[in-house]
Design a protein around this motif. Structure first.
Motif, PDB file in Angstrom:
ATOM      1  N   GLY A   1       0.782  -1.178  -0.044  1.00  0.00           N
ATOM      2  CA  GLY A   1       0.132   0.084   0.009  1.00  0.00           C
ATOM      3  C   GLY A   1       0.773   1.123   0.206  1.00  0.00           C
ATOM      4  O   GLY A   1       2.028   1.093   0.376  1.00  0.00           O
ATOM      5  N   ASP A   2       0.084   2.548  -0.383  1.00  0.00           N
ATOM      6  CA  ASP A   2       1.118   3.753  -0.460  1.00  0.00           C
ATOM      7  C   ASP A   2       1.812   3.952   0.747  1.00  0.00           C
ATOM      8  O   ASP A   2       2.588   4.774   0.938  1.00  0.00           O
ATOM      9  CB  ASP A   2       0.165   4.687  -0.968  1.00  0.00           C
ATOM     10  CG  ASP A   2      -0.118   4.395  -2.491  1.00  0.00           C
ATOM     11  OD1 ASP A   2       0.387   3.711  -3.207  1.00  0.00           O
ATOM     12  OD2 ASP A   2      -1.365   5.116  -2.931  1.00  0.00           O
TER      13      ASP A   2
ATOM     14  N   ILE B   1       4.911   2.086   1.249  1.00  0.00           N
ATOM     15  CA  ILE B   1       5.755   2.701   0.699  1.00  0.00           C
ATOM     16  C   ILE B   1       6.336   3.975   1.290  1.00  0.00           C
ATOM     17  O   ILE B   1       7.487   4.252   1.254  1.00  0.00           O
ATOM     18  CB  ILE B   1       5.290   2.706  -0.535  1.00  0.00           C
ATOM     19  CG1 ILE B   1       5.271   1.456  -1.119  1.00  0.00           C
ATOM     20  CG2 ILE B   1       6.371   3.754  -1.462  1.00  0.00           C
ATOM     21  CD1 ILE B   1       4.406   1.212  -2.523  1.00  0.00           C
ATOM     22  N   ASP B   2       5.464   4.930   1.553  1.00  0.00           N
ATOM     23  CA  ASP B   2       5.881   6.381   2.049  1.00  0.00           C
ATOM     24  C   ASP B   2       6.746   6.098   3.236  1.00  0.00           C
ATOM     25  O   ASP B   2       7.564   6.627   3.516  1.00  0.00           O
ATOM     26  CB  ASP B   2       4.702   6.961   2.342  1.00  0.00           C
ATOM     27  CG  ASP B   2       3.712   7.678   1.166  1.00  0.00           C
ATOM     28  OD1 ASP B   2       4.463   7.368  -0.075  1.00  0.00           O
ATOM     29  OD2 ASP B   2       2.781   7.667   1.193  1.00  0.00           O
ATOM     30  N   ALA B   3       6.192   5.215   4.259  1.00  0.00           N
ATOM     31  CA  ALA B   3       7.023   4.872   5.481  1.00  0.00           C
ATOM     32  C   ALA B   3       8.233   4.394   5.446  1.00  0.00           C
ATOM     33  O   ALA B   3       9.305   4.556   6.004  1.00  0.00           O
ATOM     34  CB  ALA B   3       5.989   3.875   6.474  1.00  0.00           C
TER      35      ALA B   3
ATOM     36  N   ALA C   1       6.469  -3.159   8.975  1.00  0.00           N
ATOM     37  CA  ALA C   1       6.020  -4.312   8.202  1.00  0.00           C
ATOM     38  C   ALA C   1       5.498  -4.009   6.923  1.00  0.00           C
ATOM     39  O   ALA C   1       4.585  -3.116   6.809  1.00  0.00           O
ATOM     40  CB  ALA C   1       5.182  -5.264   9.157  1.00  0.00           C
ATOM     41  N   VAL C   2       6.178  -4.828   5.940  1.00  0.00           N
ATOM     42  CA  VAL C   2       5.683  -4.346   4.423  1.00  0.00           C
ATOM     43  C   VAL C   2       5.298  -5.441   3.816  1.00  0.00           C
ATOM     44  O   VAL C   2       6.107  -6.457   3.606  1.00  0.00           O
ATOM     45  CB  VAL C   2       6.688  -3.552   3.710  1.00  0.00           C
ATOM     46  CG1 VAL C   2       6.251  -3.384   2.265  1.00  0.00           C
ATOM     47  CG2 VAL C   2       7.163  -2.399   4.310  1.00  0.00           C
ATOM     48  N   TRP C   3       4.075  -5.637   3.495  1.00  0.00           N
ATOM     49  CA  TRP C   3       3.192  -6.777   2.763  1.00  0.00           C
ATOM     50  C   TRP C   3       3.377  -6.682   1.404  1.00  0.00           C
ATOM     51  O   TRP C   3       2.688  -5.607   0.711  1.00  0.00           O
ATOM     52  CB  TRP C   3       1.788  -6.776   3.001  1.00  0.00           C
ATOM     53  CG  TRP C   3       1.230  -8.121   2.721  1.00  0.00           C
ATOM     54  CD1 TRP C   3       1.641  -8.990   1.789  1.00  0.00           C
ATOM     55  CD2 TRP C   3      -0.173  -8.511   2.787  1.00  0.00           C
ATOM     56  NE1 TRP C   3       0.885  -9.978   1.536  1.00  0.00           N
ATOM     57  CE2 TRP C   3      -0.544  -9.557   1.945  1.00  0.00           C
ATOM     58  CE3 TRP C   3      -1.221  -7.522   3.419  1.00  0.00           C
ATOM     59  CZ2 TRP C   3      -1.621 -10.249   1.629  1.00  0.00           C
ATOM     60  CZ3 TRP C   3      -2.469  -8.230   3.112  1.00  0.00           C
ATOM     61  CH2 TRP C   3      -2.709  -9.609   2.523  1.00  0.00           C
ATOM     62  N   GLY C   4       4.331  -7.544   0.597  1.00  0.00           N
ATOM     63  CA  GLY C   4       4.444  -7.208  -0.625  1.00  0.00           C
ATOM     64  C   GLY C   4       5.759  -8.289  -1.261  1.00  0.00           C
ATOM     65  O   GLY C   4       6.343  -8.309  -0.432  1.00  0.00           O
ATOM     66  N   ASP C   5       5.562  -8.104  -2.676  1.00  0.00           N
ATOM     67  CA  ASP C   5       6.609  -9.116  -3.366  1.00  0.00           C
ATOM     68  C   ASP C   5       7.898  -8.033  -3.337  1.00  0.00           C
ATOM     69  O   ASP C   5       7.763  -6.774  -3.287  1.00  0.00           O
ATOM     70  CB  ASP C   5       6.360  -9.324  -4.811  1.00  0.00           C
ATOM     71  CG  ASP C   5       5.299 -10.097  -4.853  1.00  0.00           C
ATOM     72  OD1 ASP C   5       4.649  -9.924  -6.028  1.00  0.00           O
ATOM     73  OD2 ASP C   5       4.912 -10.866  -4.235  1.00  0.00           O
ATOM     74  N   VAL C   6       8.790  -8.731  -3.129  1.00  0.00           N
ATOM     75  CA  VAL C   6      10.382  -7.804  -3.331  1.00  0.00           C
ATOM     76  C   VAL C   6      10.365  -7.062  -4.222  1.00  0.00           C
ATOM     77  O   VAL C   6      10.831  -5.973  -4.369  1.00  0.00           O
ATOM     78  CB  VAL C   6      11.594  -8.887  -2.895  1.00  0.00           C
ATOM     79  CG1 VAL C   6      12.949  -7.923  -2.975  1.00  0.00           C
ATOM     80  CG2 VAL C   6      11.531  -9.493  -1.608  1.00  0.00           C
TER      81      VAL C   6
ATOM     82  N   CYS D   1       8.646   0.373  -6.370  1.00  0.00           N
ATOM     83  CA  CYS D   1       8.144   1.356  -5.958  1.00  0.00           C
ATOM     84  C   CYS D   1       9.288   2.417  -5.070  1.00  0.00           C
ATOM     85  O   CYS D   1       9.078   3.609  -5.271  1.00  0.00           O
ATOM     86  CB  CYS D   1       7.146   1.022  -5.087  1.00  0.00           C
ATOM     87  SG  CYS D   1       5.582  -0.110  -6.177  1.00  0.00           S
ATOM     88  N   VAL D   2       9.975   1.799  -4.329  1.00  0.00           N
ATOM     89  CA  VAL D   2      10.797   2.544  -3.275  1.00  0.00           C
ATOM     90  C   VAL D   2      12.149   2.862  -3.991  1.00  0.00           C
ATOM     91  O   VAL D   2      12.386   4.272  -3.803  1.00  0.00           O
ATOM     92  CB  VAL D   2      11.184   1.482  -2.545  1.00  0.00           C
ATOM     93  CG1 VAL D   2      11.997   2.272  -1.376  1.00  0.00           C
ATOM     94  CG2 VAL D   2       9.868   1.175  -1.604  1.00  0.00           C
TER      95      VAL D   2
END
Length: 580
Positions: free
Chosen positions: A188-189, A192-194, A308-313, A319-320
């Motif tokens: 989620g955005d 990513i921002d955090a 904690a970041v839920w997502g594919d590496v 995105c980052v």
């Protein structure tokens, strides 16, 4: 046209899901399905000698291809033998469909001969485990099982009574769409921002990578370059992240080497990428930690997380990376690269002393020569125990090689059956096992499967006549070794008696020639190498709190040195360090 029975319909759905073969052992309750496969040219029945082999083989096939693979066992004891291989496949996120055929449906719950309850037995090692109790139920239930295995990554189990399998199917196989591949997951955005804010606020960032970095090598390298961050890895991350990596500082954990431990403890932000690294004693507790994983249940279960970041590496880094502040300061990275190179140089000196003359043969020398001679796209399957040490320290990944083992479940006897599954995916690709004598003899009957199907698997047997890892566990615990010795035959003679190529090696000078001859042989081959049982390896850092149970007893494992060609890469990476 004769109407389909349930077994034929079952097999048709497997074929549409991409299954090309079913590994198993025939038996009465399974006979309708096996007969349906016999009459279907789109799928093969692979007869193994033990159902545990069937499950391991299916799991390896799924890991190599990324597609659904399948195995089967007959009622009761037959399908119960699948359980260890299914645990391994499930923990490796390998999409596997297991058919557990069952006793007659009218007898379930009445203590019938060979009765078990497979729909209950397999629940802990599967995403989905259900019983088909009516013919009309089968298509939708099997569709659901396929979608669980593929979509969530892991095992699904379908229990099918033999009498129902033999009944007429109520309708033709439908054309319902099946899930055959997994989607990507974007965080989620807000996450990513955090993450961007945390990275920009940090001075020293370290990346620690696991198997979740598969397919994300370019993205990880771009991320590390932008942050000037050292990269460490877990064992399951080795094949995906170590090669072509100017930021590599080695591996942490029980079999660790180099400066990965220091890099994860001396940073002020540690980013865990696609790793479910189990040994929290090797993780820091005084730095900020971010974890990125496609499995949300894994987030934070090994260490305290600041994010904690839920997502594919891969999707997360895409995105980052463009948003984070680019760094020019390489001091932390260069310090870790130098520590890494220095650490490897030390063990190389020990490894190179008279190793070509030492008898019994140093196992690390065997692994080093094997690494040099194996194909650039070889598949290595690795037994649990000391063979894990040699694979971790000597096998050189390059983006084309694969390294398969029971790295999460930690089962013995996995290398031979996994090699069977790997070789069936491509008979022309070199498949090599690093087998211990303990693991090999546990499922040695399936060496005959190699001979029966003329599979050109090459078994390199590290024969130290002991359960070496267990012996070391006892040593670390202050116990005398007991019950760990193996009285072994001449395994090369056993191989020849079975109809395969076999050679025994007792002197280092004969090793390279024996391996070359075995690799040139067109069929199955076994190289029985008599190795030194006293070789030990020491992990990079050991504290008192780590020395508990397997978590550290297993890491005080031998080595009279050695890290193979990894030192060359470390030396090469040092060229990037500016000289004063």
């Amino acid at each position: 046209m004769a109407k389909q029975n349930v077994a034929e319909q079952f097999v048709d759905i497997l074929v549409r899901a991409g299954v090309q073969r079913l590994y198993g052992v025939v038996g009465d309750s399974l006979n309708p399905v096996v007969d349906a496969i016999r009459r279907n040219p789109a799928i093969d029945w692979i007869q193994v000698r033990h159902e545990e082999t069937a499950a391991f083989a299916a799991g390896a096939e799924a890991q190599i291809t990324g597609r659904l693979a399948a195995c089967a066992g007959s009622c009761g004891p037959g399908n119960l033998h699948l359980i260890n291989g299914l645990y391994d496949a499930h923990r490796s996120m390998a999409p596997v469909l297991a058919l557990a055929s069952h006793i007659p449906s009218s007898e379930i719950g009445l203590g019938y001969f060979q009765e078990t309850h497979p729909d209950q037995l397999f629940r802990e090692c599967s995403h989905y485990s259900e019983l088909i109790s009516h013919p009309k139920q089968m298509p939708r239930l099997l569709h659901t099982a396929v979608q669980h295995a593929v979509g969530r990554g892991g095992v699904s189990v379908v229990a099918l009574p033999g009498d129902i399998a033999d009944q007429p199917a109520p309708e033709k196989t439908t054309g319902s769409a099946l899930v055959t591949s997994r989607p990507t997951v974007r965080p989620g955005d807000s996450e990513i921002d955090a993450l961007v804010r945390m990275i920009d606020a940090a001075d020293r960032v370290t990346l620690f990578c696991g198997s979740g970095t598969a397919g994300a090598h370019p993205e990880v390298m771009q991320f590390a370059e932008r942050l000037k961050a050292p990269i460490g890895h877990a064992l399951r991350g080795k094949e995906w992240i170590q090669y072509d990596n100017p930021f590599d500082v080695g591996m942490s954990g029980l079999l660790g080497y180099g400066a990965a431990y220091e890099a994860t403890h001396e940073c002020d932000l540690l980013i865990l990428l696609g790793t479910d690294f189990p040994y929290n004693a090797f993780l820091p507790d005084d730095v900020r930690i971010v974890q990125v994983d496609v499995r949300p249940e894994r987030l934070g279960r090994r260490s305290r997380l600041d994010l904690a970041v839920w997502g594919d590496v891969r999707e997360t880094l895409r995105c980052v990376t463009p948003r984070v502040r680019a760094r020019t300061d390489r001091r932390f990275l260069d310090k870790m690269l130098k520590k890494h190179a220095d650490a490897l140089e030390g063990v190389v000196k020990a490894y190179t002393r008279k190793v070509e003359k030492h008898t019994p043969i140093h196992p690390e020398y065997v692994a080093s020569v094997l690494d040099e001679l194996a194909d650039d796209d070889a598949v290595f399957t690795v037994d649990t125990g000391m063979c894990n040490v040699w694979a971790a320290r000597y096998l050189t990944p390059n983006g084309r090689r694969r390294i398969i083992g029971s790295f999460s479940h930690g089962s013995m006897a996995n290398a031979l059956p996994q090699a069977i599954g790997a070789q069936f995916t491509d008979r022309d690709r070199q498949v090599v096992t690093l087998s211990g004598d303990g693991g090999f003899t546990m499922l040695m009957g399936d060496f005959l499967t190699l001979v029966q199907y003329d599979l050109p698997v090459k078994i390199v047997l590290f024969n130290n006549s002991s359960l070496g890892m267990v012996e070391l566990e006892m040593l670390v615990a202050g116990l005398p070794s007991y019950g760990t010795g193996n009285r072994n035959p001449d395994f090369a003679a056993v191989a020849r008696a079975a109809g395969a190529y076999g050679v025994r090696v007792e002197k280092p000078k004969h090793l390279a020639g024996a391996l070359r001859d075995a690799f040139r042989h067109p069929g199955p081959a076994l190289v029985d190498v008599v190795t030194d049982p006293n070789a030990l390896s020491i992990p990079p850092k050991i504290s008192a709190e780590m020395v508990g149970g397997f978590a550290l007893s297993a890491s005080k494992i031998v080595l009279d040195g050695g890290v193979g060609r990894m030192v060359q890469m470390a030396r090469s990476n040092l060229r990037n360090v500016p000289r004063p």
